[in-house]
Scaffold this motif. Structure first.
Motif, PDB file in Angstrom:
ATOM      1  N   ALA A  80      -3.333  11.580  -2.211  1.00  0.00           N
ATOM      2  CA  ALA A  80      -3.151  11.698  -1.079  1.00  0.00           C
ATOM      3  C   ALA A  80      -3.300  10.502  -0.053  1.00  0.00           C
ATOM      4  CB  ALA A  80      -4.213  12.879  -0.401  1.00  0.00           C
ATOM      5  N   ALA A  81      -3.912   9.465  -0.671  1.00  0.00           N
ATOM      6  CA  ALA A  81      -3.897   8.133   0.264  1.00  0.00           C
ATOM      7  C   ALA A  81      -2.822   7.261  -0.540  1.00  0.00           C
ATOM      8  CB  ALA A  81      -5.394   7.436  -0.102  1.00  0.00           C
ATOM      9  N   GLY A  82      -2.010   7.716  -1.215  1.00  0.00           N
ATOM     10  CA  GLY A  82      -0.813   6.867  -1.860  1.00  0.00           C
ATOM     11  C   GLY A  82      -1.258   6.065  -2.908  1.00  0.00           C
ATOM     12  N   ASN A  83      -2.196   6.189  -3.536  1.00  0.00           N
ATOM     13  CA  ASN A  83      -2.767   5.187  -4.934  1.00  0.00           C
ATOM     14  C   ASN A  83      -2.051   6.016  -5.987  1.00  0.00           C
ATOM     15  OD1 ASN A  83      -4.570   3.715  -3.114  1.00  0.00           O
ATOM     16  ND2 ASN A  83      -5.899   5.550  -2.965  1.00  0.00           N
ATOM     17  N   PHE A  84      -1.807   5.035  -6.949  1.00  0.00           N
ATOM     18  CA  PHE A  84      -1.112   5.298  -8.122  1.00  0.00           C
ATOM     19  C   PHE A  84      -2.437   5.949  -8.858  1.00  0.00           C
ATOM     20  CE2 PHE A  84       0.364   4.107 -12.554  1.00  0.00           C
ATOM     21  CZ  PHE A  84       1.378   5.076 -12.626  1.00  0.00           C
ATOM     22  N   THR A  85      -2.320   7.111  -9.730  1.00  0.00           N
ATOM     23  CA  THR A  85      -3.346   7.858 -10.266  1.00  0.00           C
ATOM     24  C   THR A  85      -3.500   7.271 -11.904  1.00  0.00           C
ATOM     25  OG1 THR A  85      -1.625   9.598 -10.941  1.00  0.00           O
ATOM     26  CG2 THR A  85      -3.100   9.938  -9.053  1.00  0.00           C
ATOM     27  N   GLY A  86      -2.462   6.425 -12.052  1.00  0.00           N
ATOM     28  CA  GLY A  86      -2.548   5.829 -13.454  1.00  0.00           C
ATOM     29  C   GLY A  86      -1.188   6.177 -14.403  1.00  0.00           C
ATOM     30  N   ASN A  87      -1.211   5.357 -15.361  1.00  0.00           N
ATOM     31  CA  ASN A  87       0.021   5.697 -16.293  1.00  0.00           C
ATOM     32  C   ASN A  87      -0.112   6.942 -16.915  1.00  0.00           C
ATOM     33  OD1 ASN A  87       0.910   2.978 -15.740  1.00  0.00           O
ATOM     34  ND2 ASN A  87      -0.075   2.075 -17.779  1.00  0.00           N
ATOM     35  N   ARG A  88       0.912   7.597 -17.043  1.00  0.00           N
ATOM     36  CA  ARG A  88       1.074   8.957 -17.506  1.00  0.00           C
ATOM     37  C   ARG A  88       2.120   9.254 -18.835  1.00  0.00           C
ATOM     38  NH1 ARG A  88       0.378  13.994 -15.031  1.00  0.00           N
ATOM     39  NH2 ARG A  88      -1.308  12.772 -13.629  1.00  0.00           N
ATOM     40  N   THR A  89       1.543   9.984 -19.879  1.00  0.00           N
ATOM     41  CA  THR A  89       2.561  10.161 -20.647  1.00  0.00           C
ATOM     42  C   THR A  89       2.492  11.728 -20.906  1.00  0.00           C
ATOM     43  OG1 THR A  89       1.798   8.311 -22.100  1.00  0.00           O
ATOM     44  CG2 THR A  89       2.806  10.242 -23.311  1.00  0.00           C
ATOM     45  N   ILE A  90       3.714  12.320 -20.676  1.00  0.00           N
ATOM     46  CA  ILE A  90       4.090  13.566 -20.928  1.00  0.00           C
ATOM     47  C   ILE A  90       4.702  14.281 -22.086  1.00  0.00           C
ATOM     48  CG2 ILE A  90       5.497  15.749 -19.566  1.00  0.00           C
ATOM     49  CD1 ILE A  90       5.431  13.959 -17.124  1.00  0.00           C
ATOM     50  N   ASN A  91       3.979  15.023 -22.958  1.00  0.00           N
ATOM     51  CA  ASN A  91       4.776  15.278 -24.099  1.00  0.00           C
ATOM     52  C   ASN A  91       5.423  16.629 -23.998  1.00  0.00           C
ATOM     53  OD1 ASN A  91       3.682  13.148 -25.916  1.00  0.00           O
ATOM     54  ND2 ASN A  91       1.607  13.917 -25.663  1.00  0.00           N
ATOM     55  N   VAL A  92       6.818  16.737 -24.134  1.00  0.00           N
ATOM     56  CA  VAL A  92       7.499  17.806 -23.831  1.00  0.00           C
ATOM     57  C   VAL A  92       7.591  18.520 -25.229  1.00  0.00           C
ATOM     58  CG1 VAL A  92       9.565  18.887 -22.935  1.00  0.00           C
ATOM     59  CG2 VAL A  92       8.703  16.855 -22.072  1.00  0.00           C
TER      60      VAL A  92
ATOM     61  N   ALA B  18       0.969  -1.079  -0.070  1.00  0.00           N
ATOM     62  CA  ALA B  18       0.090   0.034  -0.050  1.00  0.00           C
ATOM     63  C   ALA B  18       0.839   1.228  -0.075  1.00  0.00           C
ATOM     64  CB  ALA B  18      -1.132   0.209   1.192  1.00  0.00           C
ATOM     65  N   GLN B  19       2.117   1.170   0.443  1.00  0.00           N
ATOM     66  CA  GLN B  19       2.911   2.277   0.559  1.00  0.00           C
ATOM     67  C   GLN B  19       4.031   2.524  -0.550  1.00  0.00           C
ATOM     68  OE1 GLN B  19       2.333   4.800   2.652  1.00  0.00           O
ATOM     69  NE2 GLN B  19       0.744   3.593   3.446  1.00  0.00           N
ATOM     70  N   ALA B  20       4.672   1.115  -0.924  1.00  0.00           N
ATOM     71  CA  ALA B  20       5.648   1.267  -1.965  1.00  0.00           C
ATOM     72  C   ALA B  20       5.370   0.997  -3.170  1.00  0.00           C
ATOM     73  CB  ALA B  20       6.903   0.259  -1.264  1.00  0.00           C
ATOM     74  N   THR B  21       5.526   1.568  -4.263  1.00  0.00           N
ATOM     75  CA  THR B  21       5.209   1.277  -5.749  1.00  0.00           C
ATOM     76  C   THR B  21       6.378   1.273  -6.523  1.00  0.00           C
ATOM     77  OG1 THR B  21       3.100   2.239  -5.443  1.00  0.00           O
ATOM     78  CG2 THR B  21       3.821   1.942  -7.650  1.00  0.00           C
ATOM     79  N   THR B  22       6.633   0.461  -7.436  1.00  0.00           N
ATOM     80  CA  THR B  22       7.812   0.253  -8.458  1.00  0.00           C
ATOM     81  C   THR B  22       7.434   1.081  -9.866  1.00  0.00           C
ATOM     82  OG1 THR B  22       8.762  -1.513  -7.649  1.00  0.00           O
ATOM     83  CG2 THR B  22       9.404  -0.798  -9.543  1.00  0.00           C
ATOM     84  N   LEU B  23       8.010   1.946 -10.040  1.00  0.00           N
ATOM     85  CA  LEU B  23       7.582   3.010 -11.482  1.00  0.00           C
ATOM     86  C   LEU B  23       8.806   2.757 -12.400  1.00  0.00           C
ATOM     87  CD1 LEU B  23       6.427   6.409  -9.886  1.00  0.00           C
ATOM     88  CD2 LEU B  23       5.043   4.269 -10.428  1.00  0.00           C
ATOM     89  N   GLN B  24       8.329   2.638 -13.842  1.00  0.00           N
ATOM     90  CA  GLN B  24       9.256   2.719 -14.821  1.00  0.00           C
ATOM     91  C   GLN B  24       9.159   3.972 -15.645  1.00  0.00           C
ATOM     92  OE1 GLN B  24      10.205  -0.646 -17.534  1.00  0.00           O
ATOM     93  NE2 GLN B  24       9.178   0.652 -19.150  1.00  0.00           N
ATOM     94  N   ILE B  25      10.344   4.782 -15.589  1.00  0.00           N
ATOM     95  CA  ILE B  25      10.212   6.026 -16.437  1.00  0.00           C
ATOM     96  C   ILE B  25      10.965   6.042 -17.597  1.00  0.00           C
ATOM     97  CG2 ILE B  25      10.809   8.638 -16.094  1.00  0.00           C
ATOM     98  CD1 ILE B  25      10.400   8.070 -12.802  1.00  0.00           C
TER      99      ILE B  25
END
Length: 277
Positions: free
Chosen positions: A153-165, A24-31
């Protein structure tokens, strides 16, 4: 035997509870960062990223660059901006994405990925920074530290994100006069440039044809194509980078784990049945 069974069952339940609490606290992200430029286009120094609580504001448009931003905008080195980040938010977590193939800059057409273990309750927002190559003090980044919320605020992942720079996120740090001298270039050609905007962070200051009209040999060995570097005519349509943030699926329990937990549960059931008898 009853003592062993009872303790094994308690241990299994405790371990399962600890696993759920940790998940519930730790999450692994790929950037992942992808340079969308064609050959002869712009590159960036290794992309500096950080997950933080929202208080780390790397820069403000129209303001003066901090020592950390100045260093990253002029050389690509993130050491000072990292120290500034830690002073503001000691629980923030960084990841630097550098090319594994040859020179560290992320060059046209290149894609680089990295893995970041995140404490989701302490690192809600995403920030990125990098020096634009070639330039003296142009950089990319997000002016608003709250622009990209990755966890709620509860530590839940908001979903996969794509940022176009795009060109709209290219800035001049205002710390160095523009020319053809510096770490981004092999050739040192002394060209005086207008001081417009120097001293404050400005948006939309071009890498002019006066500087790059005949092509420039970069430190990477490539030749810049002047036709590919106009990010001011239509900043929103200038496709520089794509940054993707995805959640890595948790590692499943070993195949034997359900059998072990089932056996422990059965032993507990037998113990209760004998007790009743």
């Amino acid at each position: 035997m009853r003592f062993v069974s009872r303790n094994l069952l308690a241990l299994a339940v405790t371990a399962m509870g600890a696993t759920v609490a940790f998940s519930a606290q730790a999450t692994t992200l790929q950037i992942t960062v992808t340079n969308n430029q064609a050959p002869g286009g712009l590159s960036i120094t290794p992309l500096y990223t950080a997950l933080h609580d929202g208080n780390f504001d790397a820069f403000d448009l129209g303001g003066t660059a901090s020592p950390g931003l100045e260093l990253i905008a002029e050389t690509g080195m993130p050491s000072t901006i990292a120290a500034e980040r830690r002073a503001i938010d000691g629980d923030s977590q960084p990841l630097v994405l550098a090319s594994p193939n040859g020179p560290p800059p992320v060059q046209p057409g290149e894609r680089v990925s990295g893995i970041l273990e995140v404490n989701a309750s302490e690192a809600l927002y995403f920030t990125f920074l990098s020096m634009l190559l070639p330039s003296n003090d142009h950089f990319i980044g997000n002016d608003d530290p709250l622009a990209y919320q990755i966890f709620d605020a509860a530590g839940n992942f908001t979903g996969n994100r794509t940022i176009n720079v795009t060109g709209a996120q290219i800035y001049d740090a205002g710390t160095e006069a523009n020319g053809l001298e510096g770490a981004a270039f092999i050739q040192g050609v002394d060209i005086e440039d207008s001081p417009t905007g120097e001293g404050s962070i400005q948006q939309g200051l071009s890498l002019s044809d006066e500087l790059f009209g005949e092509g420039v040999l970069l430190a990477t060995g490539d030749t810049l194509n002047p036709a590919l570097i106009d990010f001011t005519s239509n900043p929103g349509a200038f496709n520089l980078l794509t940054i993707q943030i995805t959640e890595v699926a948790p590692v499943p329990l070993p195949a034997t784990a359900p059998l072990l937990l089932g056996a422990l549960g059965f032993m507990g059931w037998r113990h209760r049945r004998k007790t009743r008898s």
